[in-house]
Structure formats: C-alpha cells, structure tokens
Design a protein around this motif. Structure first.
Motif: not given
Length: 143
Positions: A40-52, A77-92
């Motif tokens: 995401q960093k190298s490809g400029h996949g997000v443009s704001s720290a508040d990205f969704q 899978m339900a747990g993955a769909r609620t846990y993963i977005p937070d982790q992606i948000g933090y990491e990105v």
C-alpha cells in the motif's frame, strides 16, 4: 483502582476463535499484513491516515493468507471479518503514515481512552473533572 471503571476492550468470541484457528500460523498472518501494508505504501493505495478498510482489502489479506498455507475454517470466518480490518488499518497506517498515525488510529478505537476524553471534554475545570469522575453516575474510587 481508577476513579471510573471502563471495561477494557476485549476480543469477541468470534475474533478469539479466528486467532486460535491461526495457531502456529499467527506469524504468517503478521507477515501477510506487513507485506500488504508495504505494498500500500509503495503503490500509494491509501491517501489518508483515516482511510477506511474495505471488504476487498480484507479479502486480499485472506487470499494471501490461504496462499501461504494458513487456512481459515468457514466456522471462524465471522471473527476474521471483524478482526482483520482493525489489523489492516493499524499496519497500513504505521507503514504508510508512520507510528503516530497508527497510535492515533488505535486511540480512536480505544473505549477507555474515548470515555476519558468524553469526561475531559465535558469538564470546565480540573475540579469539574473530578466531580464528573466521582459523581453519582460513576463508580467512585475506594480509599
């Protein structure tokens, strides 16, 4: 004890099930998240720290996880769909915008911090804050 007890945020049962299902593949999961964030960093996949975080982002991380041999049972899978977005948000946020952006994102989602900020915003003085914290609608601290 604190002046006001705010229960800590905890993982839901579904999220805990997902994390447990990763087992020894938790390091693979973290590696997938880091790799995705760096892309995401190298490809400029997000443009704001508040990205969704989008469902497509979650699907991509899950796909990469499967490609690396870490399977996620349908039953969790339900747990993955609620846990993963937070982790992606933090990491990105960390890799694209820096550690302060990650910390701010975590703070915005922290129930205890948000409750403290709510009290501080309502207070007009330090004494007022103490009164709000120990008022009849809160649990006062025992001596």
């Amino acid at each position: 004890r604190p002046d006001i007890f705010a229960p800590p945020d905890t993982y839901s049962t579904a999220e805990r099930s997902f994390i447990r299902s990763l087992g020894s593949n938790i390091a693979v999961f973290r590696d997938v998240l880091t790799g995705y964030a760096l892309e995401q960093k190298s490809g400029h996949g997000v443009s704001s720290a508040d990205f969704q975080v989008t469902p497509a982002m979650v699907n991509e991380v899950l796909s990469r996880l499967r490609q690396r041999g870490a399977t996620v049972p349908d039953s969790v899978m339900a747990g993955a769909r609620t846990y993963i977005p937070d982790q992606i948000g933090y990491e990105v946020a960390r890799y694209v915008f820096g550690r302060p952006a990650e910390v701010l994102r975590r703070i915005r989602e922290d129930h205890q911090v948000q409750q403290a900020l709510s009290l501080a915003r309502r207070a007009r003085s330090p004494q007022d804050l103490i009164s709000l914290a120990t008022g009849p609608t809160t649990q006062p601290r025992s001596p």
